[in-house]
Design a protein around this motif. Structure first.
Motif, PDB file in Angstrom:
ATOM      1  N   MET A 152       0.842  -1.188   0.000  1.00 17.98           N
ATOM      2  CA  MET A 152       0.000   0.000   0.000  1.00 17.98           C
ATOM      3  C   MET A 152       0.880   1.242   0.000  1.00 17.98           C
ATOM      4  SD  MET A 152      -2.780   1.133   2.796  1.00 17.98           S
ATOM      5  CE  MET A 152      -3.536   2.711   2.681  1.00 17.98           C
ATOM      6  N   CYS A 153       0.574   2.171  -0.840  1.00 17.29           N
ATOM      7  CA  CYS A 153       1.266   3.464  -0.898  1.00 17.29           C
ATOM      8  C   CYS A 153       2.757   3.310  -1.131  1.00 17.29           C
ATOM      9  CB  CYS A 153       1.002   4.274   0.367  1.00 17.29           C
ATOM     10  SG  CYS A 153      -0.729   4.621   0.666  1.00 17.29           S
ATOM     11  N   SER A 154       3.149   2.406  -1.970  1.00 13.09           N
ATOM     12  CA  SER A 154       4.575   2.217  -2.248  1.00 13.09           C
ATOM     13  C   SER A 154       5.007   3.104  -3.416  1.00 13.09           C
ATOM     14  CB  SER A 154       4.876   0.748  -2.527  1.00 13.09           C
ATOM     15  OG  SER A 154       4.128   0.315  -3.639  1.00 13.09           O
ATOM     16  N   ILE A 155       4.888   4.392  -3.211  1.00  9.71           N
ATOM     17  CA  ILE A 155       5.286   5.381  -4.204  1.00  9.71           C
ATOM     18  C   ILE A 155       6.768   5.697  -3.965  1.00  9.71           C
ATOM     19  CG2 ILE A 155       4.837   7.709  -5.085  1.00  9.71           C
ATOM     20  CD1 ILE A 155       2.330   6.066  -5.287  1.00  9.71           C
ATOM     21  N   PRO A 156       7.585   5.721  -4.996  1.00  8.00           N
ATOM     22  CA  PRO A 156       8.996   6.064  -4.780  1.00  8.00           C
ATOM     23  C   PRO A 156       9.183   7.576  -4.647  1.00  8.00           C
ATOM     24  CG  PRO A 156       8.604   5.698  -7.097  1.00  8.00           C
ATOM     25  CD  PRO A 156       7.302   5.377  -6.388  1.00  8.00           C
ATOM     26  N   HIS A 157      10.302   7.950  -4.117  1.00  7.55           N
ATOM     27  CA  HIS A 157      10.683   9.359  -4.091  1.00  7.55           C
ATOM     28  C   HIS A 157      11.081   9.752  -5.510  1.00  7.55           C
ATOM     29  CE1 HIS A 157      12.567  13.107  -3.087  1.00  7.55           C
ATOM     30  NE2 HIS A 157      13.771  12.666  -3.422  1.00  7.55           N
ATOM     31  N   ILE A 158      10.497  10.823  -6.014  1.00  5.75           N
ATOM     32  CA  ILE A 158      10.794  11.292  -7.363  1.00  5.75           C
ATOM     33  C   ILE A 158      11.309  12.730  -7.238  1.00  5.75           C
ATOM     34  CG2 ILE A 158       9.914  11.658  -9.701  1.00  5.75           C
ATOM     35  CD1 ILE A 158       7.600   9.704  -8.917  1.00  5.75           C
ATOM     36  N   PRO A 159      12.622  12.901  -7.184  1.00  2.43           N
ATOM     37  CA  PRO A 159      13.184  14.243  -6.956  1.00  2.43           C
ATOM     38  C   PRO A 159      12.715  15.302  -7.949  1.00  2.43           C
ATOM     39  CG  PRO A 159      14.897  12.571  -6.810  1.00  2.43           C
ATOM     40  CD  PRO A 159      13.666  11.884  -7.312  1.00  2.43           C
ATOM     41  N   SER A 160      12.514  14.915  -9.204  1.00  8.88           N
ATOM     42  CA  SER A 160      12.172  15.909 -10.230  1.00  8.88           C
ATOM     43  C   SER A 160      10.796  16.542 -10.020  1.00  8.88           C
ATOM     44  CB  SER A 160      12.255  15.283 -11.626  1.00  8.88           C
ATOM     45  OG  SER A 160      11.320  14.231 -11.740  1.00  8.88           O
ATOM     46  N   ILE A 161       9.909  15.893  -9.270  1.00  2.34           N
ATOM     47  CA  ILE A 161       8.591  16.478  -9.023  1.00  2.34           C
ATOM     48  C   ILE A 161       8.387  16.835  -7.551  1.00  2.34           C
ATOM     49  CG2 ILE A 161       7.537  15.319 -11.000  1.00  2.34           C
ATOM     50  CD1 ILE A 161       6.119  13.481  -8.890  1.00  2.34           C
ATOM     51  N   THR A 162       9.423  16.718  -6.747  1.00  4.64           N
ATOM     52  CA  THR A 162       9.325  16.986  -5.314  1.00  4.64           C
ATOM     53  C   THR A 162       9.817  18.394  -5.008  1.00  4.64           C
ATOM     54  OG1 THR A 162       9.666  14.637  -4.865  1.00  4.64           O
ATOM     55  CG2 THR A 162      10.021  16.142  -3.027  1.00  4.64           C
ATOM     56  N   LEU A 163       9.116  19.069  -4.125  1.00  5.54           N
ATOM     57  CA  LEU A 163       9.546  20.401  -3.707  1.00  5.54           C
ATOM     58  C   LEU A 163      10.980  20.350  -3.201  1.00  5.54           C
ATOM     59  CD1 LEU A 163       6.349  21.526  -1.750  1.00  5.54           C
ATOM     60  CD2 LEU A 163       7.230  22.548  -3.861  1.00  5.54           C
ATOM     61  N   PRO A 164      11.718  21.434  -3.344  1.00  2.35           N
ATOM     62  CA  PRO A 164      13.104  21.457  -2.852  1.00  2.35           C
ATOM     63  C   PRO A 164      13.161  21.240  -1.340  1.00  2.35           C
ATOM     64  CG  PRO A 164      12.613  23.402  -4.185  1.00  2.35           C
ATOM     65  CD  PRO A 164      11.330  22.676  -3.992  1.00  2.35           C
ATOM     66  N   ALA A 165      14.256  20.665  -0.881  1.00  3.56           N
ATOM     67  CA  ALA A 165      14.429  20.328   0.533  1.00  3.56           C
ATOM     68  C   ALA A 165      14.272  21.533   1.442  1.00  3.56           C
ATOM     69  CB  ALA A 165      15.780  19.665   0.750  1.00  3.56           C
ATOM     70  N   PHE A 166      14.716  22.718   1.020  1.00  5.23           N
ATOM     71  CA  PHE A 166      14.644  23.887   1.897  1.00  5.23           C
ATOM     72  C   PHE A 166      13.204  24.249   2.263  1.00  5.23           C
ATOM     73  CE2 PHE A 166      14.186  26.152  -2.142  1.00  5.23           C
ATOM     74  CZ  PHE A 166      13.231  27.119  -1.836  1.00  5.23           C
ATOM     75  N   VAL A 167      12.236  23.877   1.400  1.00  4.19           N
ATOM     76  CA  VAL A 167      10.832  24.138   1.730  1.00  4.19           C
ATOM     77  C   VAL A 167      10.432  23.330   2.959  1.00  4.19           C
ATOM     78  CG1 VAL A 167       8.437  23.886   0.934  1.00  4.19           C
ATOM     79  CG2 VAL A 167      10.198  24.722  -0.639  1.00  4.19           C
ATOM     80  N   PHE A 168      10.905  22.102   3.036  1.00  2.00           N
ATOM     81  CA  PHE A 168      10.547  21.231   4.162  1.00  2.00           C
ATOM     82  C   PHE A 168      11.347  21.550   5.424  1.00  2.00           C
ATOM     83  CE2 PHE A 168       9.532  18.729   0.337  1.00  2.00           C
ATOM     84  CZ  PHE A 168       8.181  18.510   0.574  1.00  2.00           C
ATOM     85  N   THR A 169      12.572  21.978   5.263  1.00  2.00           N
ATOM     86  CA  THR A 169      13.416  22.199   6.436  1.00  2.00           C
ATOM     87  C   THR A 169      13.192  23.568   7.073  1.00  2.00           C
ATOM     88  OG1 THR A 169      15.253  22.962   5.048  1.00  2.00           O
ATOM     89  CG2 THR A 169      15.212  20.611   5.656  1.00  2.00           C
TER      90      THR A 169
END
Length: 191
Positions: free
Chosen positions: A1-18
Motif C-alpha cells: 500500500m502506498c509504495s510510491i517512490p521518491h521522485i526528486p524531479s517532481i518533489t519540492l526542494p528540501a529547503f521548503v521542508f526544512t
C-alpha cells in the motif's frame, strides 16, 4: 500500500521542508494565488446560479478554512520531513521521509488543480476525479508519515475530513446541475 517512490524531479526542494516558515507559507501563498486567479466575483456568481447540494456552507467559510488547512499541512510537512531525515533516523525511515516529500508535493499539485478545474474550466466531473485522487494521495501520505511521525499524520486528519466534505459538495453540484455548471441559468426559486 502506498509504495510510491521518491521522485526528486517532481518533489519540492528540501529547503521548503526544512524551513518552518517556508513550509507553512508556501501552501498558503499558492492556495491564495489560485483562489484569486479564479476570479472570486465569477466564483460567487456561479454559486448563485447553480443548484447547491444540502449542507453547502456560506461562501465566507472557505477562505479561513483553507488557510488553516494549508498552514497545518505545511507545518506537518516540515515536522515529518525534518524528523524523518534527521541523522538519528534509520535508512528505512529516511527513504520513507523522501517518499513522503514526493507524496506531499503531488497532493499539493492536485489540490491546487481543483479550483481551476471546477470554477475556471467549469468541469465538475474532472474536478471530482481530481479530488478523489487528492484524497487517496493524502491518505497514503498519512499512512507513510504515521510510521515515524504520528503527530504529523494526525495534523492531516482535519484535511482528510474536509476533502471528504468537498468531494461530497463537488459530486452534489455535478448531479444537481447535470454535470454542467458552464451555463448561466437561473435556479428555480434561486437567489
Amino acid at each position: 500500500m502506498c509504495s510510491i517512490p521518491h521522485i526528486p524531479s517532481i518533489t519540492l526542494p528540501a529547503f521548503v521542508f526544512t524551513n518552518p516558515a517556508a513550509s507553512i507559507l508556501l501552501p498558503i501563498t499558492l492556495g491564495s494565488a489560485v483562489g484569486c486567479s479564479t476570479q472570486p466575483k465569477k466564483t460567487r456568481k456561479i454559486d448563485n446560479i447553480i443548484s447547491q447540494p444540502p449542507l453547502y456552507p456560506p461562501a465566507w467559510v472557505f477562505a479561513p478554512v483553507w488557510t488553516l488547512l494549508y498552514g497545518t499541512m505545511g507545518y506537518a510537512s516540515h515536522h515529518a520531513t525534518t524528523l524523518g531525515l534527521s541523522s538519528s533516523s534509520s535508512p528505512r525511515i529516511r527513504n520513507l521521509a523522501l517518499t513522503g516529500a514526493t507524496l506531499y508535493t503531488t497532493q499539493l499539485m492536485l489540490n491546487l488543480a481543483w479550483m481551476p478545474l471546477f470554477f475556471g474550466a467549469r468541469w465538475p466531473a474532472a474536478a471530482l476525479v481530481d479530488i478523489i485522487a487528492l484524497t487517496g494521495n493524502v491518505g497514503c501520505l498519512v499512512y507513510v508519515w504515521k510510521q515515524w511521525d504520528p503527530f504529523a499524520a494526525w495534523l492531516m486528519v482535519p484535511y482528510l475530513g474536509w476533502l471528504g466534505f468537498a468531494a461530497y459538495l463537488n459530486a452534489g453540484f455535478g448531479v444537481l446541475n447535470g454535470w454542467d455548471i458552464g451555463g448561466v441559468r437561473k435556479v428555480e426559486g434561486g437567489k
